[in-house]
Design an enzyme around this catalytic site. Structure first.
Site, short mmCIF file in Angstrom:
data_model
loop_
_atom_site.label_atom_id
_atom_site.label_comp_id
_atom_site.label_asym_id
_atom_site.label_seq_id
_atom_site.Cartn_x
_atom_site.Cartn_y
_atom_site.Cartn_z
N HIS A 1 0.94 -1.31 0.05
CA HIS A 1 0.11 0.02 0.05
C HIS A 1 1.18 1.40 -0.03
O HIS A 1 2.02 1.34 0.44
CB HIS A 1 -1.04 0.09 1.20
N ARG B 1 -6.07 0.59 3.84
CA ARG B 1 -4.78 1.21 3.18
C ARG B 1 -4.41 0.27 1.79
O ARG B 1 -3.94 0.71 0.76
CB ARG B 1 -3.70 1.41 4.06
N GLU C 1 -1.67 -6.98 7.08
CA GLU C 1 -0.28 -6.77 7.73
C GLU C 1 -0.17 -7.64 9.08
O GLU C 1 -1.08 -8.09 9.63
CB GLU C 1 -0.19 -5.26 8.21
N HIS D 1 0.72 -5.67 2.38
CA HIS D 1 1.53 -4.82 3.15
C HIS D 1 3.15 -5.21 3.52
O HIS D 1 3.43 -6.52 2.99
CB HIS D 1 0.79 -5.06 4.39
O1 LIG Z 1 3.95 -0.82 11.50
C1 LIG Z 1 3.77 -1.59 10.75
O2 LIG Z 1 2.42 -2.32 10.73
C2 LIG Z 1 4.64 -2.11 9.76
C3 LIG Z 1 4.57 -1.53 8.46
O3 LIG Z 1 4.33 -0.06 8.42
O4 LIG Z 1 5.80 -1.49 10.18
P1 LIG Z 1 7.48 -2.14 10.29
O5 LIG Z 1 8.18 -2.04 8.71
O6 LIG Z 1 8.21 -1.34 11.16
O7 LIG Z 1 7.24 -3.65 10.45
#
Ligand SMILES: O=C(O)[C@@H](CO)OP(=O)(O)O
Length: 276
Positions: free
Chosen positions: A36, A87, A114, A209
């Site tokens: 996204h 998103r 995610e 994600h």
């Molecule tokens: O905050 C989150 O859900 C992820 C993606 O944005 O973060 P990170 O890259 O720190 O795993």
């Protein structure tokens, strides 16, 4: 018997010409992964996970540009798979509109969501790094099998009672996940939801994600549990995979449709927490 042999040759020839007609001779399967565009919480440097945060203006523009890149490359999706999160859903819509493919069939699954970030959801990445130190921060953020502490169901950032997850038995709804957990819940959807579309010769777009796509890339490229820690995926830039008959990439790591922008954005994702 002679008739049988020539019959089977005719069948072989027919199937070769079908492969040829579908452009499937060398690289049968075309897969596009799209993280996204930038979200409101990406911009604020907050751990997001299953919190249903919207795209910000920059993220919307990234999604539109993602669609333009697809169109310019002649990679027009025939079907799209997204998570259940706004998103990713909006990124897919915006990208498909700008590629003039807003009309293709869409499938959604929580299995593309995610990673659930547990008790870190809603927390500032820089403050978390300062409070717990680099080693613990990176263990939670990028280790393969260490999940953050679970999120309490009564937290304002919990999804335990979100109706969109009603099909998951309450006790099985994630309260935290490490990347290993993500791979385990995502792969059944890869095999049962996405691969069947690839098998029919469709160009498949997966809009998801950072961490669900890291899990999928780990699987596709056969990346080890240790090495996956160093892999980051930028927002809004399509990553294209030509897959062979065994669904292995012909070009390991795939191809970003804007490699320069991808390299800069990957570096920025890697360094999150270190500034702001
Ligand atoms: O905050 C989150 O859900 C992820 C993606 O944005 O973060 P990170 O890259 O720190 O795993």
């Amino acid at each position: 018997m002679g008739a049988g042999v020539s019959g089977s040759r005719a069948l072989e020839r027919a199937s070769e010409s079908v492969d040829y007609a579908l452009g499937m001779a060398d690289a049968p399967y075309k897969l596009i992964l799209l993280r996204h565009g930038e979200s409101e919480w990406n911009a604020k440097n907050l751990f997001t996970g299953w919190v249903d945060v919207n795209l910000n203006e920059k993220g919307e523009k990234e999604a539109v540009r993602g669609g333009e890149l697809l169109k310019d490359a002649g990679l027009l999706p025939d079907v799209v798979h997204t998570s259940l999160q706004k998103r990713a859903i909006r990124t897919a819509q915006l990208a498909l509109e700008s590629a003039d493919r807003h009309w293709i069939p869409v499938h959604r699954s929580w299995r593309l969501n995610e990673r659930h970030y547990g008790a870190l959801q809603g927390k500032d990445k820089a403050a978390t790094l300062a409070e717990f130190g680099e080693e613990q921060f990176m263990l939670w953020r990028r280790s393969y099998d260490t999940p953050p502490p679970p999120l309490a169901d009564d937290s304002e950032f919990s999804q335990a009672n979100d109706p969109r997850y009603a099909s998951i038995p309450p006790e099985l709804r994630p309260r935290t996940e490490c990347l290993k957990d993500v791979v385990q819940r995502m792969l059944p959807y890869w095999y049962d939801g996405i691969v069947p579309d690839l098998l029919t010769g469709r160009t498949v777009l997966v809009a998801a994600h950072g961490n669900s796509l890291r899990g999928l890339v780990k699987h596709l490229d056969g990346i080890s549990d240790a090495d996956i820690a160093a892999l980051n995926i930028p927002t809004g830039i399509p990553l294209y995979y030509d897959l062979d008959a065994d669904f292995r990439p012909l070009t390991p790591g795939g191809t970003y449709l804007d490699p320069e922008a991808a390299a800069a954005a990957i570096e920025a994702v890697k360094n999150q927490g270190k500034k702001k």
